[in-house]
Design a protein around this motif. Sequence first.
Motif, PDB file in Angstrom:
ATOM      1  N   ASP A 151      -2.994  16.191  -5.295  1.00 47.35           N
ATOM      2  CA  ASP A 151      -3.636  14.886  -5.478  1.00 47.35           C
ATOM      3  C   ASP A 151      -3.072  13.805  -4.560  1.00 47.35           C
ATOM      4  OD1 ASP A 151      -5.260  15.937  -7.397  1.00 47.35           O
ATOM      5  OD2 ASP A 151      -4.313  14.922  -9.091  1.00 47.35           O
ATOM      6  N   ILE A 152      -1.835  13.959  -4.099  1.00 44.30           N
ATOM      7  CA  ILE A 152      -1.250  12.899  -3.254  1.00 44.30           C
ATOM      8  C   ILE A 152      -1.159  13.283  -1.777  1.00 44.30           C
ATOM      9  CG2 ILE A 152       0.029  11.834  -5.155  1.00 44.30           C
ATOM     10  CD1 ILE A 152       2.579  13.134  -4.004  1.00 44.30           C
TER      11      ILE A 152
ATOM     12  N   GLN B 226       3.248   7.387   1.166  1.00 49.32           N
ATOM     13  CA  GLN B 226       3.953   7.750  -0.067  1.00 49.32           C
ATOM     14  C   GLN B 226       5.158   6.821  -0.230  1.00 49.32           C
ATOM     15  OE1 GLN B 226       3.698  11.435  -1.406  1.00 49.32           O
ATOM     16  NE2 GLN B 226       1.944  11.837  -0.140  1.00 49.32           N
TER      17      GLN B 226
ATOM     18  N   GLU C 146       0.821  -1.204   0.000  1.00 49.07           N
ATOM     19  CA  GLU C 146       0.000   0.000   0.000  1.00 49.07           C
ATOM     20  C   GLU C 146       0.862   1.264   0.000  1.00 49.07           C
ATOM     21  OE1 GLU C 146      -3.067   2.485   2.782  1.00 49.07           O
ATOM     22  OE2 GLU C 146      -2.557   0.459   3.418  1.00 49.07           O
ATOM     23  N   GLY C 147       0.464   2.236  -0.806  1.00 45.57           N
ATOM     24  CA  GLY C 147       1.156   3.521  -0.844  1.00 45.57           C
ATOM     25  C   GLY C 147       1.101   4.096  -2.241  1.00 45.57           C
ATOM     26  N   VAL C 148       0.901   5.420  -2.330  1.00 45.99           N
ATOM     27  CA  VAL C 148       0.858   6.053  -3.642  1.00 45.99           C
ATOM     28  C   VAL C 148       2.252   5.995  -4.258  1.00 45.99           C
ATOM     29  CG1 VAL C 148       1.235   8.419  -2.787  1.00 45.99           C
ATOM     30  CG2 VAL C 148       0.062   8.065  -4.952  1.00 45.99           C
TER      31      VAL C 148
ATOM     32  N   ASP D  80      -3.470  13.802   0.400  1.00 41.17           N
ATOM     33  CA  ASP D  80      -4.419  13.085   1.257  1.00 41.17           C
ATOM     34  C   ASP D  80      -4.179  11.576   1.281  1.00 41.17           C
ATOM     35  OD1 ASP D  80      -5.684  15.414   2.035  1.00 41.17           O
ATOM     36  OD2 ASP D  80      -7.061  15.366   0.340  1.00 41.17           O
ATOM     37  N   GLU D  81      -3.240  11.104   0.472  1.00 40.50           N
ATOM     38  CA  GLU D  81      -2.909   9.674   0.505  1.00 40.50           C
ATOM     39  C   GLU D  81      -2.198   9.392   1.825  1.00 40.50           C
ATOM     40  OE1 GLU D  81      -3.533   7.311  -1.697  1.00 40.50           O
ATOM     41  OE2 GLU D  81      -4.411   8.584  -3.244  1.00 40.50           O
TER      42      GLU D  81
ATOM     43  N   THR E 281       5.038   7.512  -6.240  1.00 40.40           N
ATOM     44  CA  THR E 281       5.377   8.898  -6.548  1.00 40.40           C
ATOM     45  C   THR E 281       6.511   8.987  -7.555  1.00 40.40           C
ATOM     46  OG1 THR E 281       7.033   9.058  -4.814  1.00 40.40           O
ATOM     47  CG2 THR E 281       4.761   9.647  -4.214  1.00 40.40           C
TER      48      THR E 281
ATOM     49  N   THR F  63       2.420  10.000   4.979  1.00 37.68           N
ATOM     50  CA  THR F  63       2.464  11.368   4.441  1.00 37.68           C
ATOM     51  C   THR F  63       2.740  12.371   5.554  1.00 37.68           C
ATOM     52  OG1 THR F  63       1.006  10.714   2.649  1.00 37.68           O
ATOM     53  CG2 THR F  63       1.181  13.071   3.091  1.00 37.68           C
TER      54      THR F  63
ATOM     55  N   ASP G 274       2.115  12.045  -8.242  1.00 36.37           N
ATOM     56  CA  ASP G 274       1.776  10.657  -8.560  1.00 36.37           C
ATOM     57  C   ASP G 274       2.543  10.265  -9.816  1.00 36.37           C
ATOM     58  OD1 ASP G 274       0.402   8.364  -9.737  1.00 36.37           O
ATOM     59  OD2 ASP G 274      -1.197   8.762  -8.285  1.00 36.37           O
TER      60      ASP G 274
END
Length: 164
Positions: free
Chosen positions: A123-124, A130, A43-45, A126-127, A47, A145, A65
């Motif tokens: 956009d990232i 990271q 799990e994790g955006v 609020d994820e 980048t 984050t 992203d």
Amino acid sequence: MAKGTYQQVKDALKKLGIDDYNVVDHPAAHTTEEADKYIAGHEGVRTKTMFLKGKKKKFYMVIMDDKKRMDFHEFMDLTGTKRVSMARPEHLEEELGLEPGIVSPFGLLNNQDHNVKVYIDKDIVDEPIQTFHPNENTHTIFIKTKDLFKFLKAIDFEPEIIDL
């Protein structure tokens, strides 16, 4: 200048009391696409961190992203910067102690002059998590984050949130 290292990142996070992160060790990844294959299922955006140069040797770090395309004209309009392009490898080495393909906010540990303005795409923000290479492309760090912002503030960088 000493190169940025994974140990340097671990030491900095420990000193700040940031210990709730995960690391995936993997073969060297030279692109975000390559790295994404090694961290699938975590799990994790995902980048990408871009190191840019403007006129008069002004430097910018943009975190976004990795699926998004960088629009240089939009970036310049939003930030009021001029003649922005990708920084050359020698600037990356000089300012962050890093090589191309390994750019991350952790390179700011080596920015003695504090002459890099940091921008994070909204956009990232609020994820919850990271992902970055922690100054070496054989690891990917998954950091909360809020801890990324804590890290940046602790080393005296105040990121600006922009809508790219």
